[in-house]
Write an enzyme that holds these catalytic residues in place. Structure first.
Site, PDB file in Angstrom:
ATOM      1  N   LYS A   1    -154.993  -8.898  14.945  1.00 15.74           N
ATOM      2  CA  LYS A   1    -156.415  -8.665  15.271  1.00 15.74           C
ATOM      3  C   LYS A   1    -156.829  -7.208  15.049  1.00 15.74           C
ATOM      4  CE  LYS A   1    -155.685 -10.506  19.296  1.00 15.74           C
ATOM      5  NZ  LYS A   1    -154.374 -11.119  18.979  1.00 15.74           N
TER       6      LYS A   1
ATOM      7  N   ARG B   1    -160.201  -3.681  11.666  1.00 14.71           N
ATOM      8  CA  ARG B   1    -160.293  -2.523  10.777  1.00 14.71           C
ATOM      9  C   ARG B   1    -160.617  -2.953   9.350  1.00 14.71           C
ATOM     10  NH1 ARG B   1    -157.548  -1.444  15.069  1.00 14.71           N
ATOM     11  NH2 ARG B   1    -157.073   0.663  15.798  1.00 14.71           N
TER      12      ARG B   1
ATOM     13  N   SER C   1    -155.110   6.472  22.713  1.00 16.08           N
ATOM     14  CA  SER C   1    -155.901   5.261  22.474  1.00 16.08           C
ATOM     15  C   SER C   1    -156.243   5.156  20.998  1.00 16.08           C
ATOM     16  CB  SER C   1    -157.191   5.295  23.302  1.00 16.08           C
ATOM     17  OG  SER C   1    -158.127   4.375  22.757  1.00 16.08           O
TER      18      SER C   1
ATOM     19  N   GLN D   1    -158.208   2.989  19.748  1.00 14.04           N
ATOM     20  CA  GLN D   1    -159.649   2.727  19.590  1.00 14.04           C
ATOM     21  C   GLN D   1    -160.420   4.037  19.528  1.00 14.04           C
ATOM     22  OE1 GLN D   1    -160.902   0.033  22.663  1.00 14.04           O
ATOM     23  NE2 GLN D   1    -159.744  -1.677  21.833  1.00 14.04           N
TER      24      GLN D   1
ATOM     25  N   SER E   1    -150.199   6.106  19.777  1.00  8.02           N
ATOM     26  CA  SER E   1    -151.030   4.898  19.681  1.00  8.02           C
ATOM     27  C   SER E   1    -150.924   4.312  18.270  1.00  8.02           C
ATOM     28  CB  SER E   1    -152.485   5.214  20.032  1.00  8.02           C
ATOM     29  OG  SER E   1    -153.092   5.920  18.990  1.00  8.02           O
TER      30      SER E   1
ATOM     31  N   ASP F   1    -150.688  -3.898  25.135  1.00  3.90           N
ATOM     32  CA  ASP F   1    -151.349  -5.186  25.379  1.00  3.90           C
ATOM     33  C   ASP F   1    -150.395  -6.248  25.932  1.00  3.90           C
ATOM     34  OD1 ASP F   1    -153.860  -4.367  24.594  1.00  3.90           O
ATOM     35  OD2 ASP F   1    -153.497  -4.841  22.488  1.00  3.90           O
TER      36      ASP F   1
ATOM     37  N   LYS G   1    -158.460  -2.329  30.779  1.00  6.18           N
ATOM     38  CA  LYS G   1    -158.449  -3.317  29.693  1.00  6.18           C
ATOM     39  C   LYS G   1    -159.489  -4.411  29.982  1.00  6.18           C
ATOM     40  CE  LYS G   1    -155.559  -1.201  27.166  1.00  6.18           C
ATOM     41  NZ  LYS G   1    -156.047  -0.640  25.908  1.00  6.18           N
TER      42      LYS G   1
ATOM     43  N   ARG H   1    -155.728  -4.933  34.760  1.00  6.05           N
ATOM     44  CA  ARG H   1    -154.545  -5.795  34.611  1.00  6.05           C
ATOM     45  C   ARG H   1    -153.479  -5.528  35.664  1.00  6.05           C
ATOM     46  NH1 ARG H   1    -154.496  -6.308  28.032  1.00  6.05           N
ATOM     47  NH2 ARG H   1    -155.978  -8.021  28.011  1.00  6.05           N
TER      48      ARG H   1
HETATM   49  C1  S3P Z   1    -156.594  -1.709  19.965  1.00  4.00           C
HETATM   50  C2  S3P Z   1    -156.080  -0.676  20.716  1.00  4.00           C
HETATM   51  C3  S3P Z   1    -155.669  -0.820  22.109  1.00  4.00           C
HETATM   52  C4  S3P Z   1    -155.474  -2.284  22.492  1.00  4.00           C
HETATM   53  C5  S3P Z   1    -156.566  -3.160  21.987  1.00  4.00           C
HETATM   54  C6  S3P Z   1    -156.700  -3.078  20.488  1.00  4.00           C
HETATM   55  C7  S3P Z   1    -157.011  -1.425  18.587  1.00  4.00           C
HETATM   56  O1  S3P Z   1    -156.670  -0.258  22.943  1.00  4.00           O
HETATM   57  O2  S3P Z   1    -155.350  -2.389  23.889  1.00  4.00           O
HETATM   58  O3  S3P Z   1    -156.315  -4.499  22.355  1.00  4.00           O
HETATM   59  O4  S3P Z   1    -157.174  -2.358  17.794  1.00  4.00           O
HETATM   60  O5  S3P Z   1    -157.186  -0.233  18.272  1.00  4.00           O
HETATM   61  P1  S3P Z   1    -156.654   1.306  23.272  1.00  4.00           P
HETATM   62  O6  S3P Z   1    -156.689   1.993  21.990  1.00  4.00           O
HETATM   63  O7  S3P Z   1    -157.884   1.601  24.057  1.00  4.00           O
HETATM   64  O8  S3P Z   1    -155.396   1.529  24.056  1.00  4.00           O
END
Ligand code: S3P
Length: 438
Positions: free
Chosen positions: A21, A26, A169, A171, A195, A320, A347, A351
């Site tokens: 995913k 991306r 992170s 994201q 990350s 995750d 999250k 969690r």
């Molecule tokens: C993700 C990054 C993670 C993850 C999320 C998907 C991503 O979050 O928990 O399910 O695709 O970049 P964080 O970057 O906030 O840790």
């Protein structure tokens, strides 16, 4: 939907993992920013990836999906069209945070919103650094979504910068790397941990100059002068989806399953390391590369587990996977302790709080700590639990049912379609005792 799982016969057989995913989000978004047509194979359609595709439609991006292949017509870095109404990212924080970076690069005005759950998630981690790059953003009180992002005059660039991110992170890092595509000089980001690096790999494949210093968890992007090249990719299989199968096969006695095409990017394989430290029998073979990402096939056989400790970088590399990891811990001999994992409170749900409440409710000896939890393994009694709008909590509790004494009923389990819509048929085919009621 109520999902019922009860003590199961061994899992056997093989399963080819759907695309990851994180890679899907991306690939769809980056393809929209490229010039030309991108073709992305093994694209997984689920609630969260659909949220990204529908958001791209709102920005005027043409795409088609046929038989697992997504085709996207890229509009270029400044080509996204300003939507006429607020764009909903539904439950997907990845969609919202990555889009915020892409919109900042495009310099168009828009409002990004989402579900009630998404509105509760922290956005200051992206808004503060974006503002320091010159993006004008308004947020709801408390600094959450909706985010109202202002446009920028044509030709104006964002400000190059060097940021130390307080939280590891992907994201946040990806959001800022996307904004950096329109900066007036190189942007460097440093994180406190490793990350996932999918954005770096994919943007590099599209011709962007990105340099990484893995030892310092640092990445530098030099804004491109040429358009992004379109993608031709086949997505690696989703290790976060595989995690449910790996834990289930480890704890259900006599199981022996093979998972094909699993993404084994080292920034994602913390769950394998943690389970192996507990004694799990996980063998990787046939290592290869798929569109810039390492993949392998994985054989998992049931094994007795012993408790372990998880902290530091390992938390980031399995971020995750804690809901299903907690089920493995509940089946292990002795104590498992998770610490330095306060991020789990931010999250799809809190969690830490939710796992402690729901697992205690089915007889697991679990103690909540401010930054994690401790589980003393033993038997799982069973009972009725609630998914609380969190797809991974729903699936983890279903796995617990297969090793429980009386079975587990997960209420509001339909949320699992956010990430693994085939959960029920896949586990049923491997032999698990699973059924649903409306
Ligand atoms: C993700 C990054 C993670 C993850 C999320 C998907 C991503 O979050 O928990 O399910 O695709 O970049 P964080 O970057 O906030 O840790």
């Amino acid at each position: 939907m109520i999902l019922h799982t009860s003590r199961s016969q061994p899992l056997t057989g093989s399963y080819s993992l759907p695309g990851d995913k994180s890679l899907a989000h991306r690939s769809a978004l980056f393809a929209a920013l490229a010039e030309g047509e991108s073709v992305i194979g093994a694209f997984p359609l689920s609630g969260v990836t659909r949220a990204m595709l529908d958001a791209l439609t709102a920005f005027g991006v043409p795409w088609t999906f046929d038989d697992g292949t997504l085709t996207v017509t890229g509009l270029g870095l400044r080509g996204l069209r300003p939507p006429s109404v607020a764009v909903t990212c539904r439950n997907s924080a990845t969609t919202l945070r990555l889009l915020a970076g892409a919109v900042a690069a495009a310099g168009i005005p828009c409002s990004l919103d989402g579900s009630e759950g998404l509105r509760r998630r922290p956005m200051n981690r992206i808004t503060e650094p974006l503002r320091s790059m010159g993006v004008v953003i308004e947020t709801a009180p408390g600094d959450g979504a909706p985010l109202v992002i202002h446009g920028r005059p044509p030709g104006a660039r964002l400000t190059a910068c060097h940021h130390a991110l307080p939280v590891a992170s992907a994201q946040v890092k990806s959001c800022l790397l996307l904004a950096a595509l329109a900066a007036d000089g190189p942007v460097t980001l440093c994180e406190p941990g490793p990350s996932r690096d999918h954005t770096e790999r994919m943007l590099r494949a599209m011709g962007v100059d990105i340099r990484c210093d893995p030892a310092a968890h640092a990445v530098s992007l030099t804004p491109p002068t040429a358009p992004l090249r379109p993608l031709r990719a086949d997505l690696a299989g989703d290790i976060s989806t595989a995690a449910f199968l790996i834990v289930a096969a480890t704890v259900i006695p006599g199981s022996d399953i093979t998972l094909l095409g699993v993404g084994v990017n080292p920034t994602r394989t913390g769950i394998l390391d943690a389970l192996r430290a507990m004694g799990a029998d996980i063998v990787e073979w046939n290592p290869r590369e798929r569109s810039g990402e390492p993949v392998a096939d994985i054989r998992v056989r049931a094994a007795p587990l012993i408790g372990t400790r998880v902290a530091g970088d390992l938390v980031v590399r399995m971020i995750d996977e804690f809901p299903v990891f907690a089920v493995a811990a509940a089946c292990a001999a002795g104590l498992t302790e998770v610490s330095e994992a306060v991020e789990l409170r931010h999250k799809e749900s809190d969690r830490i709080g939710l796992l402690c409440a729901e697992l205690a409710g089915v007889g697991v000896d679990i103690a909540e700590r401010p930054d994690g939890f401790a589980i003393r393994g033993g038997s799982i009694r069973g009972g009725s639990v609630d998914a609380h709008g969190d797809h991974r909590i729903a699936m983890a509790l279903a796995v617990a049912g297969w090793v429980s004494q009386t079975g587990i009923a997960v209420r509001r389990a339909e949320i699992l379609a956010e990430s693994f819509p085939d959960f029920v048929p896949v586990f049923s085919r491997l032999g698990a005792a699973i059924r649903t009621d409306e």
